[in-house]
Design an enzyme around this catalytic site. Sequence first.
Site: not given
Length: 495
Positions: A110-113, A116
């Site tokens: 997911a793009f949150k990687d 994060l």
Amino acid sequence: MANQYISTRNANIKIDAKQAIIKGFSDDKGLFVLPDLSNRHVELSTLIKKDYLGMAAEILKVLLPDFSNEEINQCLHNAYDHSFSDQRITPVKSVDNFHVLELFHGPTSAFKDVGLQLLPELMRTALTPNQRVMILAATSGDTGTAALAGFKDTDQMGISVFFPDGGVSPIQKQQMLTTKGNNTNVAAINGNFDDAQTNVKHIFNDQQLKAKLGDHISLSSANSINIGRLIPQIVYYFNAYKQLVENGQVAVGHPVSFTVPTGNFGDVLAGYYAKLLGLPVKKLVVACNSNKVLADFFANGVYDRNRPFFKTVAPSMDIQISSNFERLLFYKSGEDSNMIKALMDQLESTGKYQVSAELLAAIQEDFACGYSDDAQIEKSIKTVFEQYHYLMDPHTASGYSVMRREQAKDPDTPMVLLSTASPYKFVDAVADAVIGHHEENAIDTTKELADFTNVAVPKNLAQVWSLPEAKAPVINPSQMAEFVYQRSMEVFNHD
Ligand SMILES: *Cc1c(COP(=O)(O)O)cnc(C)c1O
């Protein structure tokens, strides 16, 4: 030019970038912002000759003035050298007459990687040797998973993730329970996402807990309100532009538009930061699902969360308070912190505020907005797969029809659609759209979808079902503070 961050609600609260990253948000509940952003430029033509890490370094230097060049480079290498499956980090795929910026090639798909993987590196760099931080995250799925992957086994930091029991997708739960680390803690909450989120906010202000933890252990957040998570996301807008230039799809200096599936307004705000820093962006097109607070705001200037909450097929966008919108209001109002405080106080007490016609017009200059309901999302997944053989996840798909409407108004500006998750993270909705049904269990649906579409399952998602899973205790919201205390003692007591 001032090189310190200030609170969106009080310009007298000033803090270095390192402290802003450790704290997450300001004590007055405002968000940290760097004033005068439009006067901080990067040089576009030199920037896009660099690789992802080179671009990232230049951008971070501008926005994190108290980090040394060596510190920035070290953080970037640690974050991105081995964790993404594509060497471009965020590759662009051209489909028909638009381009998809794939943000899902990191460890949790997911793009949150993107944010994060870097946030823990920045945070550790900012900490003094005897400081310890416990990160708290309430999650409806993607944030908790990506935060665990980013913070696992990091020195001086621990992470506690709370998810609503029964409220995340099977694969997201599996991802969380199989993330192994000596400092990771996961609990299921008897309650919904808002219960988890509200209690995490209470814990940040729990004076009794703070006293028990002592001076050297503090609490922080991995939410996109943290500038250490927002800033890494600016880079992929430049990276998309670079790839379009390299492929001869845009001439250097010519404008491009972006369509961004939006929840908390972090992803699309990073696009606005890119524009302020000098990227030629024509329009940022905000896409919502049926929780369309923002779409209504763009129509009439009234932000109103007093409405039913919908659980949609794009759950990571099921949000009624887009926290980062506050930062946009700050910049667009000419950095008027008194007005921002008044608006946010109204939002807190009445769930609603209205901006002036002038401020709305200033926002509409750079942004457009629309939404897709569940039926439209599934239709878009089906259409794009059948016509172009490109498989979108439901969040990405929420942007498709909104993007087409914008392209019809302005057909000559190249358009990039941000893809925020792998379709294999949300297999039920994707299978319903392209096959017409899904199976009882996610493993079977995944296999059927892969057979039907011939689109490969990302390696990490294919493997996750065979990893040994830990057990997460199920606790009541009232037990969360004690959980944080106990786990902090376990994680930090031996060092
Ligand atoms: C978090 C998330 C979004 C929304 O991003 P914001 O930065 O909160 O606007 C969209 N899609 C997916 C898959 C996400 O995980």
